[in-house]
Design a protein around this motif. Structure first.
Motif, PDB file in Angstrom:
ATOM      1  N   ARG A 103      86.339 -18.749  74.165  1.00  0.00           N
ATOM      2  CA  ARG A 103      87.210 -17.571  74.273  1.00  0.00           C
ATOM      3  C   ARG A 103      88.087 -17.400  73.036  1.00  0.00           C
ATOM      4  O   ARG A 103      88.392 -16.286  72.631  1.00  0.00           O
ATOM      5  N   ILE A 104      88.460 -18.502  72.406  1.00  0.00           N
ATOM      6  CA  ILE A 104      89.250 -18.417  71.175  1.00  0.00           C
ATOM      7  C   ILE A 104      88.372 -17.911  70.038  1.00  0.00           C
ATOM      8  O   ILE A 104      88.776 -17.047  69.255  1.00  0.00           O
ATOM      9  N   ARG A 105      87.151 -18.424  69.938  1.00  0.00           N
ATOM     10  CA  ARG A 105      86.225 -17.949  68.889  1.00  0.00           C
ATOM     11  C   ARG A 105      85.977 -16.453  69.034  1.00  0.00           C
ATOM     12  O   ARG A 105      85.943 -15.720  68.048  1.00  0.00           O
ATOM     13  N   GLN A 106      85.808 -15.994  70.275  1.00  0.00           N
ATOM     14  CA  GLN A 106      85.575 -14.562  70.500  1.00  0.00           C
ATOM     15  C   GLN A 106      86.796 -13.747  70.083  1.00  0.00           C
ATOM     16  O   GLN A 106      86.671 -12.715  69.422  1.00  0.00           O
ATOM     17  N   ALA A 107      87.972 -14.208  70.455  1.00  0.00           N
ATOM     18  CA  ALA A 107      89.198 -13.478  70.111  1.00  0.00           C
ATOM     19  C   ALA A 107      89.410 -13.441  68.598  1.00  0.00           C
ATOM     20  O   ALA A 107      89.851 -12.439  68.048  1.00  0.00           O
ATOM     21  N   LEU A 108      89.092 -14.530  67.910  1.00  0.00           N
ATOM     22  CA  LEU A 108      89.264 -14.575  66.460  1.00  0.00           C
ATOM     23  C   LEU A 108      88.263 -13.686  65.739  1.00  0.00           C
ATOM     24  O   LEU A 108      88.514 -13.234  64.626  1.00  0.00           O
ATOM     25  N   GLY A 109      87.139 -13.416  66.365  1.00  0.00           N
ATOM     26  CA  GLY A 109      86.105 -12.628  65.716  1.00  0.00           C
ATOM     27  C   GLY A 109      86.254 -11.135  65.872  1.00  0.00           C
ATOM     28  O   GLY A 109      85.601 -10.367  65.177  1.00  0.00           O
ATOM     29  N   ASP A 110      87.092 -10.685  66.771  1.00  0.00           N
ATOM     30  CA  ASP A 110      87.230  -9.260  67.049  1.00  0.00           C
ATOM     31  C   ASP A 110      88.482  -8.693  66.409  1.00  0.00           C
ATOM     32  O   ASP A 110      89.540  -9.305  66.454  1.00  0.00           O
ATOM     33  N   GLY A 111      88.372  -7.515  65.840  1.00  0.00           N
ATOM     34  CA  GLY A 111      89.534  -6.776  65.362  1.00  0.00           C
ATOM     35  C   GLY A 111      89.987  -7.145  63.967  1.00  0.00           C
ATOM     36  O   GLY A 111      89.338  -7.893  63.244  1.00  0.00           O
ATOM     37  N   HIS A 112      91.144  -6.599  63.612  1.00  0.00           N
ATOM     38  CA  HIS A 112      91.735  -6.788  62.287  1.00  0.00           C
ATOM     39  C   HIS A 112      92.837  -7.836  62.366  1.00  0.00           C
ATOM     40  O   HIS A 112      93.643  -7.817  63.289  1.00  0.00           O
ATOM     41  N   LEU A 113      92.888  -8.711  61.385  1.00  0.00           N
ATOM     42  CA  LEU A 113      93.950  -9.696  61.313  1.00  0.00           C
ATOM     43  C   LEU A 113      95.257  -8.983  60.968  1.00  0.00           C
ATOM     44  O   LEU A 113      95.344  -8.294  59.958  1.00  0.00           O
ATOM     45  N   LEU A 114      96.260  -9.141  61.817  1.00  0.00           N
ATOM     46  CA  LEU A 114      97.555  -8.507  61.592  1.00  0.00           C
ATOM     47  C   LEU A 114      98.589  -9.500  61.072  1.00  0.00           C
ATOM     48  O   LEU A 114      99.412  -9.170  60.233  1.00  0.00           O
ATOM     49  N   ASP A 115      98.555 -10.728  61.585  1.00  0.00           N
ATOM     50  CA  ASP A 115      99.518 -11.732  61.156  1.00  0.00           C
ATOM     51  C   ASP A 115      99.086 -13.075  61.725  1.00  0.00           C
ATOM     52  O   ASP A 115      98.223 -13.148  62.598  1.00  0.00           O
ATOM     53  N   SER A 116      99.702 -14.117  61.233  1.00  0.00           N
ATOM     54  CA  SER A 116      99.510 -15.450  61.791  1.00  0.00           C
ATOM     55  C   SER A 116     100.727 -16.274  61.438  1.00  0.00           C
ATOM     56  O   SER A 116     101.456 -15.952  60.493  1.00  0.00           O
ATOM     57  N   THR A 117     100.947 -17.308  62.218  1.00  0.00           N
ATOM     58  CA  THR A 117     102.078 -18.184  61.933  1.00  0.00           C
ATOM     59  C   THR A 117     101.818 -19.544  62.566  1.00  0.00           C
ATOM     60  O   THR A 117     100.970 -19.686  63.439  1.00  0.00           O
ATOM     61  N   VAL A 118     102.574 -20.518  62.109  1.00  0.00           N
ATOM     62  CA  VAL A 118     102.546 -21.864  62.675  1.00  0.00           C
ATOM     63  C   VAL A 118     103.979 -22.220  63.024  1.00  0.00           C
ATOM     64  O   VAL A 118     104.883 -22.080  62.200  1.00  0.00           O
ATOM     65  N   ILE A 119     104.184 -22.656  64.254  1.00  0.00           N
ATOM     66  CA  ILE A 119     105.513 -23.058  64.705  1.00  0.00           C
ATOM     67  C   ILE A 119     105.466 -24.550  65.006  1.00  0.00           C
ATOM     68  O   ILE A 119     104.638 -25.009  65.797  1.00  0.00           O
ATOM     69  N   ASP A 120     106.333 -25.316  64.348  1.00  0.00           N
ATOM     70  CA  ASP A 120     106.389 -26.756  64.575  1.00  0.00           C
ATOM     71  C   ASP A 120     107.098 -27.050  65.883  1.00  0.00           C
ATOM     72  O   ASP A 120     108.098 -26.410  66.229  1.00  0.00           O
ATOM     73  N   LEU A 121     106.576 -28.030  66.596  1.00  0.00           N
ATOM     74  CA  LEU A 121     107.194 -28.497  67.831  1.00  0.00           C
ATOM     75  C   LEU A 121     107.625 -29.942  67.623  1.00  0.00           C
ATOM     76  O   LEU A 121     106.780 -30.820  67.440  1.00  0.00           O
ATOM     77  N   PRO A 122     108.924 -30.197  67.652  1.00  0.00           N
ATOM     78  CA  PRO A 122     109.376 -31.574  67.433  1.00  0.00           C
ATOM     79  C   PRO A 122     109.149 -32.427  68.680  1.00  0.00           C
ATOM     80  O   PRO A 122     109.069 -31.914  69.795  1.00  0.00           O
ATOM     81  N   ALA A 123     109.058 -33.722  68.445  1.00  0.00           N
ATOM     82  CA  ALA A 123     108.999 -34.657  69.565  1.00  0.00           C
ATOM     83  C   ALA A 123     110.337 -34.605  70.293  1.00  0.00           C
ATOM     84  O   ALA A 123     111.369 -34.262  69.704  1.00  0.00           O
ATOM     85  N   GLU A 124     110.338 -34.910  71.576  1.00  0.00           N
ATOM     86  CA  GLU A 124     111.576 -34.869  72.348  1.00  0.00           C
ATOM     87  C   GLU A 124     112.617 -35.789  71.720  1.00  0.00           C
ATOM     88  O   GLU A 124     112.337 -36.928  71.375  1.00  0.00           O
ATOM     89  N   GLY A 125     113.802 -35.242  71.511  1.00  0.00           N
ATOM     90  CA  GLY A 125     114.894 -36.005  70.924  1.00  0.00           C
ATOM     91  C   GLY A 125     114.794 -36.187  69.419  1.00  0.00           C
ATOM     92  O   GLY A 125     115.487 -37.019  68.851  1.00  0.00           O
ATOM     93  N   SER A 126     113.929 -35.399  68.769  1.00  0.00           N
ATOM     94  CA  SER A 126     113.737 -35.541  67.325  1.00  0.00           C
ATOM     95  C   SER A 126     113.638 -34.168  66.691  1.00  0.00           C
ATOM     96  O   SER A 126     113.292 -33.198  67.345  1.00  0.00           O
ATOM     97  N   ASP A 127     113.940 -34.103  65.404  1.00  0.00           N
ATOM     98  CA  ASP A 127     113.736 -32.863  64.654  1.00  0.00           C
ATOM     99  C   ASP A 127     112.407 -32.871  63.913  1.00  0.00           C
ATOM    100  O   ASP A 127     112.022 -31.888  63.301  1.00  0.00           O
ATOM    101  N   GLU A 128     111.720 -34.017  63.926  1.00  0.00           N
ATOM    102  CA  GLU A 128     110.446 -34.149  63.231  1.00  0.00           C
ATOM    103  C   GLU A 128     109.330 -33.489  64.042  1.00  0.00           C
ATOM    104  O   GLU A 128     109.231 -33.713  65.251  1.00  0.00           O
ATOM    105  N   PRO A 129     108.465 -32.694  63.388  1.00  0.00           N
ATOM    106  CA  PRO A 129     107.365 -32.060  64.114  1.00  0.00           C
ATOM    107  C   PRO A 129     106.415 -33.096  64.703  1.00  0.00           C
ATOM    108  O   PRO A 129     106.045 -34.062  64.047  1.00  0.00           O
ATOM    109  N   ASP A 130     106.060 -32.890  65.961  1.00  0.00           N
ATOM    110  CA  ASP A 130     105.137 -33.772  66.649  1.00  0.00           C
ATOM    111  C   ASP A 130     103.830 -33.034  66.952  1.00  0.00           C
ATOM    112  O   ASP A 130     102.795 -33.635  67.164  1.00  0.00           O
TER     113      ASP A 130
END
Length: 178
Positions: A103-130
């Motif tokens: 389902r992800i491959r299908q969604a990525l293959g259809d339409g025009h790319l408008l934007d993308s981003t990556v959001i870091d998620l820190p480990a619990e109790g930390s500011d470091e991305p986990d």
């Protein structure tokens, strides 16, 4: 290399006029004032490319990175020309996509790319991305430029909310409550 903000301003003005938009109308779509649009069109220099600059790309039907291309003396790339530059790049993309659920491959293959981003998620109790959230925003294949602009505006609202949740450190609990 110096960035040519005046060149970007000319490209923005030409694209806006080609679409039949006033500065005020473009400002509405960007959620900025008419004065901000005027500053961009008059070549005001910025330290970095801003979110407003990036939001111009889907509004004008330009591929991501077109603002930087214009600033560096090039031309904006129309969305319809966003195919990979070579067969090798296409093959590498296909191999990477094989690792994704169908389902992800299908969604990525259809339409025009408008934007993308990556959001870091820190480990619990930390500011470091986990971990990271990877978001790809695509329009429907038959979306009009107006519909793509609306989709970008909707995505920007959602992105602000996601980043606000992340900043609060409550991402898991906030998302679990829905």
């Amino acid at each position: 290399m110096d960035r040519d903000w005046a060149r970007l301003g000319q490209a923005v003005q030409a694209a806006r006029k080609k679409m039949g938009l006033t500065q005020a109308q473009l400002g509405e779509q960007l959620e900025v004032s008419r004065a901000t649009v005027q500053l961009i069109e008059h070549g005001k220099e910025f330290v970095n490319v801003t979110r407003t600059h990036r939001a111009l790309e889907p509004i004008f039907g330009w591929c991501r990175g077109s603002v930087e291309a214009v600033l560096n003396g090039g031309e904006p790339t129309p969305l319809s020309a966003d195919a990979p530059d070579s067969a090798t790049e296409a093959e590498q993309g296909e191999e990477s996509q094989e690792l994704l659920p169908l389902r992800i491959r299908q969604a990525l293959g259809d339409g025009h790319l408008l934007d993308s981003t990556v959001i870091d998620l820190p480990a619990e109790g930390s500011d470091e991305p986990d971990a990271q959230i990877v978001i790809v925003v695509r329009s429907k294949p038959d979306a009009t430029p107006e519909r793509m602009r609306q989709s970008v505006a909707a995505w920007e609202r959602v992105e602000r909310q996601l980043r606000a949740i992340r900043a609060q450190g409550d991402a898991p609990s906030a998302l679990d409550d829905e």
